[in-house]
Scaffold this active site. Structure first.
Site, PDB file in Angstrom:
ATOM      1  CB  SER A 164     -10.037  42.408  24.305  1.00  0.00           C
ATOM      2  OG  SER A 164      -9.713  43.509  24.773  1.00  0.00           O
ATOM      3  CG  ASP A 332      -2.232  43.047  22.662  1.00  0.00           C
ATOM      4  OD1 ASP A 332      -2.209  44.388  23.093  1.00  0.00           O
ATOM      5  OD2 ASP A 332      -2.823  42.161  22.849  1.00  0.00           O
ATOM      6  CG  HIS A 365      -5.733  44.784  22.096  1.00  0.00           C
ATOM      7  ND1 HIS A 365      -5.514  43.687  22.851  1.00  0.00           N
ATOM      8  CD2 HIS A 365      -7.104  45.216  22.283  1.00  0.00           C
ATOM      9  CE1 HIS A 365      -6.683  43.220  23.375  1.00  0.00           C
ATOM     10  NE2 HIS A 365      -7.643  44.117  23.079  1.00  0.00           N
TER      11      HIS A 365
END
Lengths: 392, 392
Positions: A164, A332, A365
């Site tokens: 991320s 995601d 995610h």
């Protein structure tokens, strides 16, 4: 199979670890930030695991996501309820194997987990910086981490690994210090935020800044803007899950009831989950740090900073032998596979040896934080290959 | 091609229209709501366009989305800046052709656009209902509309057409009044909200209810919870656009500047857009209505209400000759095509003649409000076929 069962099988815990910190850039030599402002002194919270080898070639830097911290693995005390945030990845015989590698996890400038941020004392006033804290960028965060790596006596990192926003730091590491990274592993990341991601961040920031308790950021001697921060977290949490995982996890199931209450209390399980996530977050995170860090993410754009608008041109800076593993997850939608592929294409256009892995997962995610055989074995194998110094 | 140019080509405006209203269920005979509570009197704002034919067989009811109103087409005065919300669809020679059909657009109970809602005066107290307003459901909204249709002297509607929450009302119309609809057109809708949709709605509600000005809904003699409502609208707006349309429309372009300001003001165009949407919305919508209507959407579940958990079983109520046109849009991630297909499959399992159209569009959920040849010609052709009474 529960997550805990799974983790136990794959390696041991690093055990008890000690939080550490490093302070540098004290005036009169403060850190010059990308914005042109200065900051100093700067403290970074960090932790290390494993042992640096004699030629200092086995250091792996792990960098964290938006709300993470330096505590990636192990426990701070025997009665810690939970281990570090990526304990499944970091430990003896785990994919980032602390029997083999010296693992460093560093917090970020601007944060609220032991590093200098808006909640820290401004030496000029003796009070918290609040919004007098200068804007910091991902470039600033990475330059501070480089000072920490210097301090630890490490010239070149074997790898920089992160998911991320950590993945964006990983990319910045390679671009800002191409000679100091043998390999990078950006996971569930993009080279830069999409308009949709900026939009979600902006709504979170607005929720905080519209909370009357925010008070232009000067709330440290009063009530924190907890409502706004909880809303920001709830929004973000929706983006961390996939539609599929929300359906599986909650569907339309009611919370502890068989029929609608016809009121504005908690009716659905998904509402209860979000309210809980919001309430839990305000206990552990500073609203101003949330503003600064999301802003830093939104600002980050290596194409303009290094490539005159082109990611391919930006990656020309990398040494040709830099090895790269890019990982994305099928479900995601915050950092979809297409954005990882953009990174991969730009690297390959520069002849950088790049492995790309799209991991099938329904967890959205959040998948990078959860046990996953494919992700784990890919990172394990990639690091082993880098450690051996093997070239393709 | 601008939207305005496009609209002009396809038909004429209905011209000036008069807002109307209908009041019923005055005590001592109030409306009994699904929750078991009662409400009365109930006023519905509505508008009509075109002329009811002699056998009263040409009435088309248009129902609106979450924040819509009864003003679907034309202008209220010559200096109205904008026409009704679906002017491109409703008018002489337009797809819902007012030269052929008698078009009714009805507002909803619980709203704030001329119908009885939480901002209306509670006859028991002489003050606004606020949160003493009873919870209303989509079933209640549709039953109120049925009372309006009775009042207009129409036994059977030629069609009920609506997008988004309008599409859910369309489905409820067919289920609650199978003998009173010859055809239905649910557009960009689902039979029931997904966990992700409930989650987005819940964050919006929390933003409103955490605004200190909300005051448990009793704000009508003070400051409205404008900040919370603006946040709710900003969140919703992200879900109305596609990632693609946000990229095309805004990308990472800066707002009226060439370089970052390194502050928390507006930096990106997408931020400016969202702030504008939030600020514009608070001038035209009541926060309590937002709470009640989103709650009604989240509650709506025809499978439990009519089918013992099964949508196929629910649709057994429909008359076999009911004609259905279901429309979805490729880039709509709020009500994705898969959810439209669930409706189509359940209808077909009951032998209901159903046409399904997935319209290619990059505009996300908002696509149903924008000019689109395929959508327009499909609706035009479908209504013409229904009017002819043709069977397959």
């Amino acid at each position: 199979m529960s997550i805990d069962d799974d983790v136990e099988i794959r390696g041991q815990s690093v055990g008890l670890v000690e939080p550490q910190s490093f302070t540098f850039a004290a005036p009169p030599e403060p850190m010059l930030l990308e914005s042109g402002e200065t900051l100093g002194p700067v403290t970074l919270a960090y932790e290390t695991y494993g042992r640096l080898n004699d030629d200092r070639s086995n250091a792996v830097l792990v960098v964290h996501a938006l709300t993470g911290d330096a505590h990636v693995a192990g426990r701070h005390s025997d009665d810690d309820r939970k281990p570090g945030w990526w304990d499944l990845m970091v430990g003896p015989a785990k994919p980032i194997d602390t029997d083999k590698y010296f693992v460093i996890c560093s917090n970020i400038v601007g944060g609220c987990k032991g590093s200098t941020g808006p909640g820290s004392t401004n030496p000029a006033t003796g009070k918290p910086y609040a919004t007098d804290f200068p804007m910091v960028t991902l470039g600033d965060m990475v330059r501070a981490q480089a000072a920490l790596v210097d301090h630890l006596g490490i010239e070149r990192l074997m790898s920089v690994v992160g998911g991320s926003m950590g993945g964006m730091q990983v990319i910045e590491w390679a671009l800002a210090y191409p000679d100091r990274v043998a390999s990078i592993v950006p996971i569930a990341a993009a080279a830069r935020q999409s308009a949709q991601n900026i939009a979600f961040d902006e709504v979170g920031r607005q929720a905080i800044m519209k909370d009357p308790n925010w008070n232009d950021g000067h709330y440290y001697d009063g009530q924190a803007p907890a409502s706004g921060l909880a809303i920001a977290r709830m929004i973000a949490h929706i983006t961390y899950l996939s539609e599929h995982s929300m359906r599986e996890k909650f569907g339309r199931r009611l919370q502890d009831k068989d029929a609608y209450g016809y009121d504005f209390g908690t009716e659905f399980q998904v509402e209860s989950y979000l309210r809980y996530q919001g309430d839990a977050f305000i206990k552990r995170f500073d609203a101003n740090s949330y503003l600064y860090i999301t802003r830093a993410m939104d600002y980050y754009d290596p194409t303009t900073r290094y490539g005159g608008g082109s990611l391919v041109a930006a990656f020309e800076r990398l040494r040709p032998e830099t090895r790269v593993l890019v990982i994305s997850f099928t479900s995601d939608w915050l950092y979809p596979t297409a954005e990882s592929k953009e990174i991969v294409r730009a690297l390959k256009a520069n002849g950088i040896p790049t492995t790309f892995l799209e991991v099938p997962s329904n967890y959205g995610h959040d998948a990078f934080l959860l046990p996953n055989d494919l992700m784990e074995s890919a990172i394990r194998g990639f690091l082993a290959a880098v450690a051996k110094g093997g070239r393709r």
